[in-house]
Every structure is written in C-alpha cells, then in structure tokens.
Scaffold this active site. Structure first.
Site, PDB file in Angstrom:
ATOM      1  N   SER A 118       1.024  -1.213  -0.045  1.00 48.61           N
ATOM      2  CA  SER A 118       0.158   0.173  -0.048  1.00 48.61           C
ATOM      3  C   SER A 118       0.902   1.159   0.069  1.00 48.61           C
ATOM      4  O   SER A 118       2.106   1.244   0.430  1.00 48.61           O
ATOM      5  CB  SER A 118      -0.707  -0.137   1.232  1.00 48.61           C
ATOM      6  OG  SER A 118      -2.020   0.852   1.059  1.00 48.61           O
ATOM      7  N   PRO A 119       0.416   2.204  -0.675  1.00 50.94           N
ATOM      8  CA  PRO A 119       1.215   3.435  -0.640  1.00 50.94           C
ATOM      9  C   PRO A 119       1.448   4.220   0.617  1.00 50.94           C
ATOM     10  O   PRO A 119       0.590   4.208   1.390  1.00 50.94           O
ATOM     11  CB  PRO A 119       0.333   4.597  -1.557  1.00 50.94           C
ATOM     12  CG  PRO A 119      -1.114   3.976  -1.337  1.00 50.94           C
ATOM     13  CD  PRO A 119      -1.084   2.583  -1.216  1.00 50.94           C
TER      14      PRO A 119
ATOM     15  N   CYS B  37       3.408   7.448   2.793  1.00 46.45           N
ATOM     16  CA  CYS B  37       4.196   8.617   2.632  1.00 46.45           C
ATOM     17  C   CYS B  37       5.377   8.420   3.750  1.00 46.45           C
ATOM     18  O   CYS B  37       5.312   7.870   4.809  1.00 46.45           O
ATOM     19  CB  CYS B  37       3.352   9.826   3.287  1.00 46.45           C
ATOM     20  SG  CYS B  37       2.149  10.399   1.987  1.00 46.45           S
TER      21      CYS B  37
ATOM     22  N   ALA C 156       1.890   8.707  -1.902  1.00 48.73           N
ATOM     23  CA  ALA C 156       0.983   9.820  -2.455  1.00 48.73           C
ATOM     24  C   ALA C 156       2.327  10.828  -2.810  1.00 48.73           C
ATOM     25  O   ALA C 156       2.847  11.239  -2.166  1.00 48.73           O
ATOM     26  CB  ALA C 156       0.174  10.237  -1.507  1.00 48.73           C
TER      27      ALA C 156
ATOM     28  N   GLN D 277       1.438   6.632  -6.731  1.00 48.99           N
ATOM     29  CA  GLN D 277       0.198   7.134  -6.221  1.00 48.99           C
ATOM     30  C   GLN D 277       0.000   8.732  -6.598  1.00 48.99           C
ATOM     31  O   GLN D 277       0.751   9.175  -5.932  1.00 48.99           O
ATOM     32  CB  GLN D 277      -0.449   6.833  -4.981  1.00 48.99           C
ATOM     33  CG  GLN D 277      -1.786   7.362  -4.693  1.00 48.99           C
ATOM     34  CD  GLN D 277      -2.229   7.217  -3.180  1.00 48.99           C
ATOM     35  OE1 GLN D 277      -1.392   7.653  -2.320  1.00 48.99           O
ATOM     36  NE2 GLN D 277      -3.204   6.519  -2.751  1.00 48.99           N
TER      37      GLN D 277
ATOM     38  N   TYR E 262      -8.319  14.197   0.947  1.00 50.66           N
ATOM     39  CA  TYR E 262      -7.282  14.973   0.091  1.00 50.66           C
ATOM     40  C   TYR E 262      -8.205  15.690  -1.181  1.00 50.66           C
ATOM     41  O   TYR E 262      -9.612  15.206  -1.220  1.00 50.66           O
ATOM     42  CB  TYR E 262      -6.084  14.396  -0.332  1.00 50.66           C
ATOM     43  CG  TYR E 262      -5.451  13.929   0.965  1.00 50.66           C
ATOM     44  CD1 TYR E 262      -4.758  14.909   1.541  1.00 50.66           C
ATOM     45  CD2 TYR E 262      -5.220  12.626   1.278  1.00 50.66           C
ATOM     46  CE1 TYR E 262      -4.143  14.426   2.818  1.00 50.66           C
ATOM     47  CE2 TYR E 262      -4.427  12.241   2.085  1.00 50.66           C
ATOM     48  CZ  TYR E 262      -3.867  13.120   3.052  1.00 50.66           C
ATOM     49  OH  TYR E 262      -3.308  12.912   4.014  1.00 50.66           O
TER      50      TYR E 262
ATOM     51  N   ARG F  46      -8.124   4.947  -5.853  1.00 51.27           N
ATOM     52  CA  ARG F  46      -8.243   4.854  -4.082  1.00 51.27           C
ATOM     53  C   ARG F  46      -9.232   5.713  -3.984  1.00 51.27           C
ATOM     54  O   ARG F  46      -9.239   6.861  -4.108  1.00 51.27           O
ATOM     55  CB  ARG F  46      -6.904   4.864  -3.289  1.00 51.27           C
ATOM     56  CG  ARG F  46      -7.476   4.798  -1.966  1.00 51.27           C
ATOM     57  CD  ARG F  46      -5.976   4.812  -1.033  1.00 51.27           C
ATOM     58  NE  ARG F  46      -5.379   3.372  -1.051  1.00 51.27           N
ATOM     59  CZ  ARG F  46      -4.801   2.930  -0.050  1.00 51.27           C
ATOM     60  NH1 ARG F  46      -4.311   3.697   0.839  1.00 51.27           N
ATOM     61  NH2 ARG F  46      -4.389   1.691   0.067  1.00 51.27           N
TER      62      ARG F  46
ATOM     63  N   ARG G 160       0.954  -0.868   7.357  1.00 52.77           N
ATOM     64  CA  ARG G 160       1.857  -1.083   8.513  1.00 52.77           C
ATOM     65  C   ARG G 160       2.541  -2.587   8.778  1.00 52.77           C
ATOM     66  O   ARG G 160       3.579  -2.420   9.367  1.00 52.77           O
ATOM     67  CB  ARG G 160       0.927  -0.732   9.697  1.00 52.77           C
ATOM     68  CG  ARG G 160       0.618   0.705   9.730  1.00 52.77           C
ATOM     69  CD  ARG G 160      -0.337   1.116  10.645  1.00 52.77           C
ATOM     70  NE  ARG G 160      -1.620   0.599  10.190  1.00 52.77           N
ATOM     71  CZ  ARG G 160      -2.929   0.803  10.835  1.00 52.77           C
ATOM     72  NH1 ARG G 160      -2.627   1.535  12.312  1.00 52.77           N
ATOM     73  NH2 ARG G 160      -4.057   0.091  10.504  1.00 52.77           N
TER      74      ARG G 160
END
Ligand SMILES: Cc1cc2nc3c(=O)[nH]c(=O)nc-3n(C[C@H](O)[C@H](O)[C@H](O)COP(=O)(O)O)c2cc1C
Length: 359
Positions: free
Chosen positions: A23-24, A26, A58, A100, A182, A230, A324
C-alpha cells in the site's frame, strides 16, 4: 498446494505474480519532492520481500499538492528521472512498480507526523492550501482558498502531466488518490464541498472533477497498463460521503476505463468514529466488487496470511494491500507463503536463508 493469495492475476496486459500489494505510504523523506536513497531502500526491500506490486507513496502533481514540504512529487522531468532507478530495481525483482498520484487539497502544508503533523504557516516553509470550498479541515487548520474553475481545469492537466512523467519514469500501474480527505475526495464529499457551480451540489456535480481527472489520465495512460483509483468508501459521518455514493461513482469510473478500486475509508473529518479492526474495510471492497463488477483491493488491518488468503479466496477482493504490516516485515509475502505452505522462490542472494534449505 495452490492458494488464491499466491495465484497470478492479470489486469489489462500486466500479470501480477500474486495478490499481495504494498500500500502507498508517505515517507516524508524527500527534498524538493525528489525520491532519494531512503526511497530506494524502502521500496526496493519490499520488492525483494516478494510483493507483486510496490506502490510509491502519495506523490504530488504540483508543489502545493504536497501534504508536507517533504512529500514526494512528480511535477518535473527531473522528478521522473529520479524515479527511474527505483522502478528499474522493482522490475528486476519481478514486482510491478506503481505510483499514487495525489493532491492534498485543504490538508496540504503540514508538518511531518513525528512532529504531530500540525499546519505549517508560510513563515515555517508552508503555503496556503487550496480546496473546493473555503472550509477548513479542523479547528487548527488554515482556511483554504477556493479554487476557481480555470484552476480546476489546470489541475486536471497537472494529473495528466504526472501520468505522462510516471510512464517515462518506468511505472506500470498508476493509482489516482481520491481518498483520505485530500483534494479529489474533497470534491466528492458534501462535508468539504459546498460549491454552487458545476462542481458542487448534486452527486453528478461533485463527481465531475474527479471523473474528469480519471478520464484525462486514462487518455494518456497506455491501453495495455492498468489504472487504479483509491477512494474512501465512507466518511464515517451521517449525511456525508457513503458506500451508496461510492458504488454509483465506481460505476462511472469503470466506464472511464479504471481497472481496480482500492477501497479505503475516512480521512474527511478529524473526529469521525471509525470501527477500525481486522479487515474492517473489506466489506467495502466486497460490495463494490459485487455491485459494480470491477476488481477491488482490500486494505486496512490485514496482517495474517490466513486472513489475506480468506479475503481473496472468498472473492471479497481480488488483491490485498498491506501498509503497516509491511513496515513491520518487508518480507511478509515470503513469510506468508511459508505459513500457507506455498513454495515461492526467494531471491537467489537470500536462498541460503530460506526455511528448509540447508547449508
Ligand atoms: C506511514 C504511512 C503512510 C501512509 N501514506 C499513505 C499514502 O501516501 N497514500 C495513501 O493512500 N494511504 C497512505 N497510508 C494509508 C495506508 O496506505 C493504508 O491504507 C492504511 O495504513 C491501512 O492499512 P494497514 O492497516 O495495512 O496499515 C499511509 C499509512 C501509513 C502507516
């Protein structure tokens, strides 16, 4: 023994070696939006760890679209060039490099999470965030500046330029970030969008800009390569964005040639009560997959191999995205294979460490 989690999946002309995607996430480790050694090691080790797809965090399509001044970006050819080393390495490891594309909207210009991600004023290196409407995210957030229609059009071009550069950089999957409060999510949700023009009010108006971005990006992204989106399937607040609207929106995205919906939730309001627990967003992926007839990704507190196998084998989602758990264990896919008794190849360099191999 065959397991769905370790079976291949084909989207457009791309075949993924298993159903486990990174998963993306940051990293807040870029200077001027550029990926550096940290990104190479972080993303590279997850490709070594056996995931079928490794998604870059992102990545902002314009400087003011960054969540923090340390976010990655792809607003120039120099950025695209800097990603090449990373995409080449990921591909050499048999994984698919994905990125992403994002714009943080009213949640832009904050500090890094390990300094409490508080809003940064201009004197601290921040900037004035933009949004569909002048409604702040929280009581601590600045009042964002409302975007004019011609600026919205310009932003669509920013996503298109980001897509072109991503292709040049060697990415094979593009995900458009329309979740987590966002910019594109801010247009979708009535919580953050009270515009009275063509971009606000009815559902058709609220989806207009995000849909236009998907259409324009699909227009430049090669036919042979998949495009993901997403979304936050719900804002977890009464009278806001919800699963029903998500389903309607995903039908439109499918029409535009989107290939997979990455089903997340939340991020719109700071005090939403979210029943987070193992697989808590999986039902969203299952509903959208069933109602819309489009491949979905499940994400959120997916931590065990058995759980991931169950999600994919029962057809609740086509793939799982782990965040995570991948920070805890970059080799999670290799370990998951072992616990499900599936024999997957280890990198040759690491073969002597593979369980069951002596010497
Ligand atoms: C350090 C970190 C950074 C994240 N950054 C992003 C991001 O760039 N884009 C995004 O869509 N989600 C981001 N997320 C959310 C994750 O992709 C994922 O949806 C969420 O953590 C739930 O999955 P998990 O329970 O496996 O962690 C981030 C999460 C973490 C922990």
């Amino acid at each position: 023994m065959t397991k769905t989690l370790f079976s291949t999946i084909k989207l457009r002309e791309l075949t993924f070696k298993n159903r486990i995607f990174v998963s993306p996430m940051c990293q807040y480790s870029s200077q001027d939006g550029l990926p550096g050694d940290w990104h190479m090691v972080h993303l590279g080790s997850r490709a070594v760890g056996g995931a079928a797809l490794v998604m870059v965090e992102a990545t902002a399509v314009s400087p003011e679209g960054r969540i923090s001044p340390w976010d990655s970006g792809i607003w120039s050819d120099i950025h695209a060039e800097a990603f090449k080393k990373i995409t080449t390495f990921i591909k050499e490891r048999g994984a698919v490099p994905a990125i992403q594309l994002a714009h943080a909207g009213r949640k832009a210009s904050t500090d890094v999470p390990w300094r409490d991600d508080k809003p940064l004023g201009e004197e601290e290196g921040g900037w004035m965030p933009v949004a569909p409407s002048p409604i702040p995210f929280s009581s601590e957030s600045p009042l964002p500046r409302k975007l004019e229609p011609q600026e919205i059009e310009r932003l669509t071009s920013r996503f298109v330029e980001g897509a072109r550069r991503s292709l040049n950089a060697g990415f094979e999957v593009l995900e458009i970030h329309m979740a987590h409060g966002y910019l594109l999510h801010e247009f979708l949700s009535p919580v953050s969008n009270n515009r009275r023009d063509l971009f606000g009010g009815s559902l058709d108006n609220r989806v207009r800009f995000p849909l236009e971005v998907a259409r324009a990006v699909r227009g430049v992204w090669p036919e042979r390569l998949p495009l993901f989106v997403r979304i936050s399937c719900t804002d977890w607040v009464e009278g806001a964005w919800d699963l029903d609207q998500s389903i309607t929106f995903c039908r439109m995205l499918k029409e535009e040639g989107v290939d997979l919906i990455d089903c997340s939730s939340g991020g719109m309001v700071p005090d939403a009560v979210i029943p987070a627990g193992p697989g808590f967003q999986v039902p969203f992926a299952a509903s959208i997959r069933k109602e819309v007839g489009i491949p979905t990704g499940a994400v959120g507190v997916i931590t065990s191999a058995v759980q991931a196998e169950q999600i994919t084998a029962t057809g609740q989602a086509d793939v799982v995205l782990l965040a995570r758990e991948m920070l805890r264990d970059p080799y999670w896919p290799l370990h998951a294979a072992k616990s499900l008794r599936v024999d997957v190849p280890w990198p040759e360099q690491y073969e002597r460490g593979k369980p069951g191999v002596s010497g």
